[in-house]
Structure formats: structure tokens, C-alpha cells
Design a protein around this motif. Structure first.
Motif, PDB file in Angstrom:
ATOM      1  N   MET A 252      25.259  42.656  34.579  1.00  0.00           N
ATOM      2  CA  MET A 252      25.792  41.892  35.708  1.00  0.00           C
ATOM      3  C   MET A 252      25.344  42.461  37.040  1.00  0.00           C
ATOM      4  O   MET A 252      25.226  43.684  37.203  1.00  0.00           O
ATOM      5  CB  MET A 252      27.326  41.877  35.680  1.00  0.00           C
ATOM      6  CG  MET A 252      27.936  41.130  34.519  1.00  0.00           C
ATOM      7  SD  MET A 252      29.749  41.143  34.609  1.00  0.00           S
ATOM      8  CE  MET A 252      30.154  40.367  33.033  1.00  0.00           C
ATOM      9  N   SER A 253      25.140  41.566  37.993  1.00  0.00           N
ATOM     10  CA  SER A 253      24.782  41.932  39.362  1.00  0.00           C
ATOM     11  C   SER A 253      25.449  40.927  40.292  1.00  0.00           C
ATOM     12  O   SER A 253      26.401  40.258  39.921  1.00  0.00           O
ATOM     13  CB  SER A 253      23.254  41.944  39.529  1.00  0.00           C
ATOM     14  OG  SER A 253      22.888  42.386  40.818  1.00  0.00           O
ATOM     15  N   GLY A 254      24.932  40.849  41.521  1.00  0.00           N
ATOM     16  CA  GLY A 254      25.506  39.926  42.498  1.00  0.00           C
ATOM     17  C   GLY A 254      26.503  40.627  43.409  1.00  0.00           C
ATOM     18  O   GLY A 254      26.960  41.739  43.123  1.00  0.00           O
ATOM     19  N   PRO A 255      26.867  39.982  44.515  1.00  0.00           N
ATOM     20  CA  PRO A 255      27.751  40.603  45.511  1.00  0.00           C
ATOM     21  C   PRO A 255      29.065  41.147  44.958  1.00  0.00           C
ATOM     22  O   PRO A 255      29.519  42.214  45.377  1.00  0.00           O
ATOM     23  CB  PRO A 255      27.989  39.463  46.509  1.00  0.00           C
ATOM     24  CG  PRO A 255      26.746  38.635  46.418  1.00  0.00           C
ATOM     25  CD  PRO A 255      26.336  38.683  44.975  1.00  0.00           C
ATOM     26  N   ALA A 256      29.699  40.449  44.021  1.00  0.00           N
ATOM     27  CA  ALA A 256      30.985  40.930  43.485  1.00  0.00           C
ATOM     28  C   ALA A 256      30.820  42.274  42.787  1.00  0.00           C
ATOM     29  O   ALA A 256      31.657  43.172  42.923  1.00  0.00           O
ATOM     30  CB  ALA A 256      31.561  39.903  42.514  1.00  0.00           C
ATOM     31  N   ILE A 257      29.726  42.424  42.050  1.00  0.00           N
ATOM     32  CA  ILE A 257      29.451  43.677  41.331  1.00  0.00           C
ATOM     33  C   ILE A 257      29.027  44.770  42.302  1.00  0.00           C
ATOM     34  O   ILE A 257      29.482  45.922  42.212  1.00  0.00           O
ATOM     35  CB  ILE A 257      28.359  43.447  40.268  1.00  0.00           C
ATOM     36  CG1 ILE A 257      28.845  42.451  39.212  1.00  0.00           C
ATOM     37  CG2 ILE A 257      27.927  44.767  39.630  1.00  0.00           C
ATOM     38  CD1 ILE A 257      30.043  42.884  38.410  1.00  0.00           C
ATOM     39  N   LEU A 258      28.169  44.426  43.244  1.00  0.00           N
ATOM     40  CA  LEU A 258      27.667  45.425  44.191  1.00  0.00           C
ATOM     41  C   LEU A 258      28.790  45.970  45.072  1.00  0.00           C
ATOM     42  O   LEU A 258      28.825  47.167  45.381  1.00  0.00           O
ATOM     43  CB  LEU A 258      26.549  44.826  45.042  1.00  0.00           C
ATOM     44  CG  LEU A 258      25.276  44.466  44.264  1.00  0.00           C
ATOM     45  CD1 LEU A 258      24.327  43.661  45.133  1.00  0.00           C
ATOM     46  CD2 LEU A 258      24.580  45.714  43.731  1.00  0.00           C
ATOM     47  N   ARG A 259      29.714  45.103  45.479  1.00  0.00           N
ATOM     48  CA  ARG A 259      30.854  45.573  46.272  1.00  0.00           C
ATOM     49  C   ARG A 259      31.704  46.545  45.466  1.00  0.00           C
ATOM     50  O   ARG A 259      32.145  47.578  45.973  1.00  0.00           O
ATOM     51  CB  ARG A 259      31.711  44.380  46.721  1.00  0.00           C
ATOM     52  CG  ARG A 259      31.077  43.551  47.824  1.00  0.00           C
ATOM     53  CD  ARG A 259      32.101  42.605  48.450  1.00  0.00           C
ATOM     54  NE  ARG A 259      31.434  41.621  49.277  1.00  0.00           N
ATOM     55  CZ  ARG A 259      31.254  40.347  48.942  1.00  0.00           C
ATOM     56  NH1 ARG A 259      31.715  39.902  47.789  1.00  0.00           N
ATOM     57  NH2 ARG A 259      30.637  39.517  49.752  1.00  0.00           N
ATOM     58  N   LEU A 260      31.928  46.216  44.196  1.00  0.00           N
ATOM     59  CA  LEU A 260      32.723  47.095  43.342  1.00  0.00           C
ATOM     60  C   LEU A 260      32.022  48.439  43.154  1.00  0.00           C
ATOM     61  O   LEU A 260      32.658  49.492  43.157  1.00  0.00           O
ATOM     62  CB  LEU A 260      32.959  46.432  41.983  1.00  0.00           C
ATOM     63  CG  LEU A 260      34.164  46.938  41.192  1.00  0.00           C
ATOM     64  CD1 LEU A 260      35.462  46.616  41.915  1.00  0.00           C
ATOM     65  CD2 LEU A 260      34.185  46.327  39.799  1.00  0.00           C
ATOM     66  N   SER A 261      30.695  48.413  43.020  1.00  0.00           N
ATOM     67  CA  SER A 261      29.942  49.661  42.856  1.00  0.00           C
ATOM     68  C   SER A 261      30.008  50.517  44.116  1.00  0.00           C
ATOM     69  O   SER A 261      30.028  51.746  44.042  1.00  0.00           O
ATOM     70  CB  SER A 261      28.481  49.364  42.497  1.00  0.00           C
ATOM     71  OG  SER A 261      27.730  48.947  43.624  1.00  0.00           O
TER      72      SER A 261
END
Length: 425
Positions: A252-261
Motif C-alpha cells: 500500500m501507498s498513497g497519502p493516507a499511508i505516507l501520512r501514517l508513516s
């Protein structure tokens, strides 16, 4: 003797050099770059288009994109924020455009536009740029009449300067030198990364994108236990992120994942990048609200198959995988779906748990959390509180942001304020 030596030939270093040279043309300014090329991170930013900044012009809102450093950056963003950055580039002939997601790029869609500008501008202003000049030591000097200076040793030679600006990002060798000078540095850990997940529910559908809520769950995980106990307390989320989620070949990627990371950078590092997430593919609903909807559709579409009758607004390929994960095969009609199966489907739609086993760098945009302790920096000038005439800008300090041009904005702001501090002192 130089007036200012800037260590690091990246975005912050060049921006500061131009600010200093324009405001105080009599000062001798030198940029020391360890590599054979300068501005390498600018070159790859935004897929080679250079995501200069983000179209958020309110400092109170802008700071919300910084997991570390938000409080400290509020004042600096009032002094030199997004509008000032846009004006700086456009007044010098670099026109910018705003995309739908708020990211700002040169209208040429090429990072080379920004690189060429920085290089030609520093040359015009008489700023020396010395490549292949990796710094091996930094020492404070005591001169006559109680004056202070700096001695900077590189692999090519030694230089002295009245003031230095460190803009090297997460260079471990420079960090060690700063520690030797008495600074505290927070260890570097990756901040923006995608999640590696092997799971049938997202297998075979790379490229599918949808809006979702993602929660980071506690580390405890036993893949052998598949039955929920009646006494089990539901997992509480440690962190929550919401936004577009992209399914990839690796997970998974995308803004939701990147923000969580980004917000979970240190926690996820402690977890060894093996952790659990819970995805709600219908963030406006919870399981208890979705089940009645599915039961209603069961009555209305009784003769149709569940697989082909997409009951909610998610991509069809994702719906197909989630239906199958609920124990419903391709021939099952809504009339034949049991309440238990529909409960499982409601759970897959709103409480879809995944085990993450590793991370991948987000494109070429490697960002780290960590750097000089923020308590040791005067954010009115970006000068060290430990040693006078030592300044910082960019990712060398413990500030980082989510993707979208925010990390560059931190670099521009810090570089501008450090330059003003250098000039005025």
C-alpha cells in the motif's frame, strides 16, 4: 578568511547563499558540497518536476503537515512562508503552478529549471561553489580581540570563516561532527515510506486507488489466532490517517499511508517495520452502520449475485476481493448470503486488518525524522544556542513533513531566516 561558509549544496544551502549575497554583496560566501553534483534532491523531487512548495498560505494550517517541528515553525512561517517562497521564485522569473492536490511546481514541469536558476544566480552573485569538498572536521577558533571564527577541514583543504551554515540534511558524518561540538542529535529514522503487505485481499489489483481511513494498531499479533474471543477488547488505534490509498504490487501507498508513516516514524522504527494496520474502506461508516445496508440490499437484490452487485462506493476489483474474503463465492446470490457472511463482509469493508512486513522508500524522495535537537536552536535566527555563529537550515534539524512540498518549504524558511540572522549579526 571567508565571511560565510555554507556546508551542503542542496536546496537550503543555495537559497540561503542567494539571500545573503543579494542583501550583503560585500560578504564572501562559499558553498561546500561533498558530491560531484549539487541540488541532487531538487532534481528528483516530484518525479523530476520539483515540488517547490504547497499552496497552503496560512501558517496556522501549514504547521499541521509537520509531525516534528510544527510548534517551532509557526513563528518562522509568519516571517517567511509559502507566499514569500512563491514571490521569491516568480520575481526571478520562475513561474509556479498549483495542482489539484495543492502541490506547486514550475510551469515547465522540470526540476532542471530550478537547478539552472540556482546555479546561474549564485554565479551572478559571486558565490563560490566547491564540489567534491566533503567536510571532515569543524572546529571553533579563538581569534585576537576575543573574536570567534570557524575552521572547516575538507578532503581538499582547510578553510576559515566567521560564520557557518550547516544545510547537509541527514548526513551521518556531519551529525557526528555536530555532536562533537556539543549538540544533541535525534537519531535518523525513515519518515516517508510505503507499506509492504502480502495479502489475498489486495493481491492482483495494483493501481486501485480509493479514499480510506487507516489506523495503526498495537504491535501484538498472533497470526495463528483467527477466532475472535467474546472477551476480547477491540484494538485501539495508536495513530489514524485518512486520505487516498493506493494498492501497489508490494502493498500500500498513497497519502493516507505516507501520512501514517510520517507521524509514526519512530514507533514503526521501534516495531522493526512489522506491525498491524486496520483499514476502513468506507470512512464515513462503521461496521454497525454497514450491516443494515447489506441486509437491505439482500432483500432488494435477492436474485443477483453479491459479487456482481457492488453495494458500496469502492473500486469494483477491491469489492470482488473483499466479497471473496468474506466467504462468498462468485455464484452466491444475495438471497443465499447468511447474516454471518454479511457481518464478515461489513467487517472487511470497515475493519479490514493487515499485517505489514517491511517498508519501501517512497519513490526517490527519501525523508528522515531526526537531526539537531530543536531545543538547541533559536528559531528567531536559526542560530545554535550551543555555539555562536553556527546556523542550521533544512533537514539537518529535527523537522520533517509529509509529502507535497512541505519539506522544501521548511528548507526555504530556515534558509531565509538563517541568512537574515547571519547578515544582521
Amino acid at each position: 578568511m571567508h565571511d560565510v561558509i555554507i556546508i551542503g549544496g542542496g536546496a537550503a544551502g543555495f537559497y540561503a547563499a542567494i539571500q545573503i549575497a543579494e542583501s550583503a554583496p560585500d560578504l564572501k560566501v562559499v558553498i561546500l558540497e561533498k558530491g560531484k553534483e549539487v541540488l541532487s534532491k531538487v532534481k528528483v523531487s516530484g518525479g523530476g518536476r520539483c515540488n517547490v512548495t504547497h499552496a497552503e498560505f496560512d501558517p496556522n494550517e501549514l504547521i499541521n503537515s509537520y509531525p516534528r517541528g510544527s510548534k517551532e515553525l509557526l513563528g518562522p512561517f509568519h516571517k517567511h512562508g509559502t507566499g514569500d517562497t512563491v514571490a521569491f521564485f516568480e520575481e526571478r522569473g520562475i513561474q509556479l503552478k498549483i495542482e489539484e492536490d495543492g502541490r506547486m511546481f514550475p510551469i515547465t514541469d522540470s526540476s532542471q529549471t530550478v537547478i539552472d536558476f540556482f546555479q546561474s544566480e549564485t554565479e551572478r552573485l559571486g558565490v563560490k561553489v566547491l564540489k567534491h569538498s566533503a567536510v571532515t572536521n569543524i572546529l571553533p577558533l579563538d581569534l585576537k580581540n576575543d573574536e570567534k571564527a570557524w575552521e572547516i577541514t575538507t578532503i581538499k583543504g582547510t578553510y576559515t570563516s566567521k560564520k557557518i551554515l550547516v544545510a547537509t540534511g541527514s548526513n551521518p558524518k556531519i551529525w557526528k561532527l555536530l555532536e562533537n561540538l556539543g549538540h544533541t542529535l535525534e537519531p535518523a529514522v525513515p519518515s516517508l515510506f510505503t507499506f509492504n503487505i502480502k495479502d489475498e485481499r489486495i493481491s492482483g489489483i495494483p493501481g486501485v486507488s480509493t479514499y480510506a481511513k487507516v489506523e495503526l494498531l498495537k504491535r501484538t499479533f498472533n497470526p495463528k489466532i483467527t477466532i475472535k474471543l467474546s472477551s476480547e477488547v477491540p484494538d485501539e488505534a495508536l495513530l489514524v490517517s485518512e486520505g487516498p490509498l493506493l494498492i501497489t504490487h508490494w502493498g500500500m501507498s498513497g497519502p493516507a499511508i505516507l501520512r501514517l508513516s510520517a507521524w509514526g516514524a519512530r514507533i514503526l522504527n521501534e516495531y522493526g517495520y512489522r506491525f498491524r494496520i486496520r483499514v476502513n474502506w468506507l470512512p464515513d461508516y462503521h461496521k454497525g452502520a454497514v450491516l443494515p445496508l447489506l441486509l437491505e440490499i439482500k432483500d432488494m437484490e435477492a436474485k443477483k449475485t453479491v459479487l456482481r452487485t457492488k453495494a458500496v462506493d469502492i473500486p469494483r476489483r477491491l469489492w470482488t476481493n473483499l466479497v471473496r474474503a468474506s466467504g462468498l463465492n462468485g455464484d452466491t446470490k444475495w438471497a443465499d448470503a447468511s447474516k454471518k457472511q454479511l457481518q464478515l463482509l461489513a467487517e472487511q469493508l470497515t475493519e479490514c486488518a493487515f499485517l505489514v512486513e517491511g517498508k519501501s522508500t517512497f519513490k526517490e524522495e527519501f525523508v528522515t525524522a531526526g537531526g539537531v535537537d530543536l531545543k538547541e536552536i533559536n528559531f528567531k535566527t536559526f542560530e545554535s544556542k550551543v555555539l555562536p555563529n553556527l546556523y542550521f537550515a533544512g533537514e539537518v534539524i529535527n523537522v520533517d513533513a509529509i509529502t507535497g512540498g512541505f519539506n522544501f518549504q521548511n528548507a526555504w524558511t530556515g534558509a531565509f531566516i538563517a541568512a537574515q540572522g547571519i547578515i544582521s549579526k
